[in-house]
Design an enzyme around this catalytic site. Structure first.
Site, PDB file in Angstrom:
ATOM      1  N   ASP A  63      41.709  -9.524   7.392  1.00  0.00           N
ATOM      2  CA  ASP A  63      42.127 -10.900   7.225  1.00  0.00           C
ATOM      3  C   ASP A  63      41.976 -11.224   5.742  1.00  0.00           C
ATOM      4  OD1 ASP A  63      42.683 -13.657   7.816  1.00  0.00           O
ATOM      5  OD2 ASP A  63      40.524 -14.048   7.758  1.00  0.00           O
ATOM      6  N   ASP A  65      42.084 -14.950   4.031  1.00  0.00           N
ATOM      7  CA  ASP A  65      41.366 -16.179   3.699  1.00  0.00           C
ATOM      8  C   ASP A  65      39.936 -16.147   4.224  1.00  0.00           C
ATOM      9  OD1 ASP A  65      43.685 -17.094   2.558  1.00  0.00           O
ATOM     10  OD2 ASP A  65      44.288 -18.288   4.286  1.00  0.00           O
ATOM     11  N   GLY A 154      48.255 -16.544   6.937  1.00  0.00           N
ATOM     12  CA  GLY A 154      48.673 -17.260   5.743  1.00  0.00           C
ATOM     13  C   GLY A 154      50.043 -16.807   5.282  1.00  0.00           C
ATOM     14  N   ASP A 222      37.178 -13.375  10.087  1.00  0.00           N
ATOM     15  CA  ASP A 222      36.159 -14.405  10.295  1.00  0.00           C
ATOM     16  C   ASP A 222      36.526 -15.434  11.350  1.00  0.00           C
ATOM     17  OD1 ASP A 222      36.758 -17.168   8.089  1.00  0.00           O
ATOM     18  OD2 ASP A 222      38.203 -15.635   8.690  1.00  0.00           O
TER      19      ASP A 222
END
Length: 237
Positions: A63, A65, A154, A222
């Site tokens: 991931d 961000d 994103g 996260d």
């Protein structure tokens, strides 16, 4: 452990650790359509299995961000556009699984209505800040022959600079694409991208396994959208 701390832990001991902390139990309970928290956590590999998978992984999907970089890109863009509070609330709900991802994405972008010129100004004014030691981790994986991917809900235009900083091929980015009209006005986003919907990261990993023949893939992230990618990912950090 969040994605950032998970990356730091890998750098410290060279091994992955499965997430089984209360925060992820709460995320699991909030997810829709994936069963109870206990059933979700039950299907994750054990700590020992996760370590073995990390040592023998042939691909790692990160991931972006709050994992590879320290900030949430869309939240930063919202702040740049003067609409931080409203977008932040929707980001948290989407990460926790409380709202369907594509719906949250569409709603946030409808609030922002970012022009092409705005995106260009934002990327020039806000270069990404990498998580401490992530460059060393990516280098170590690549030296070991492990393929590294950036898999994010994103936007590719915000993530491409991150990939360049880490020497990750641009074709190894799986993220959403903004669309603009000929005059630069916001025109929506490409809903055909796998990452534009709930469960999209799992679909990316399934596709990669089929195309590349990977036997062991690790997902590092996260949020609930990362956790739900295991399986098909063989381990989640």
């Amino acid at each position: 452990m969040n994605g950032v701390n998970g990356v730091k832990n890998i750098m410290a001991n060279g091994r992955g650790v499965v997430v089984r902390l209360p925060r992820y139990t709460r995320l699991a309970e909030q997810r829709q359509g994936y069963g109870t928290a206990s059933s979700i956590l039950h299907r994750l590999p054990s700590k020992e299995e996760c370590r073995e998978i990390w040592r023998s992984a042939d691909a790692v999907c990160f991931d972006v961000d709050s994992t590879v970089i320290v900030d949430e890109g869309l939240d930063q863009l919202a702040s740049f556009c003067g609409k931080a509070a409203a977008v932040k609330k929707l980001t948290v709900e989407a990460m926790q699984g409380g709202i369907e991802f594509r719906t949250a994405l569409r709603t946030r972008l409808d609030l922002l209505q970012p022009r092409l010129e705005t995106i260009q100004k934002f990327t020039r004014a806000n270069p990404p800040i990498l998580t401490k030691n992530i460059d060393r981790l990516v280098d170590a994986l690549q030296e070991r022959g492990v393929d590294v991917y950036l898999v994010s809900g994103g936007f590719r235009s915000l993530i491409a600079p991150v990939a360049k900083m880490l020497n990750i091929p641009l074709e190894n980015i799986f993220a959403n694409r903004l669309k603009f009209y000929f005059d630069g006005e916001y025109g929506g986003f490409d809903e055909s991208q796998l990452t534009s919907k709930s469960g999209g990261k799992a679909d990316v990993i399934t596709w990669l396994k089929k195309r590349e023949g990977y036997s062991r893939v690790v997902m590092v992230g996260d949020g609930a959208t990362d956790m739900e990618a295991c399986p098909p990912a063989d381990a989640f950090i």
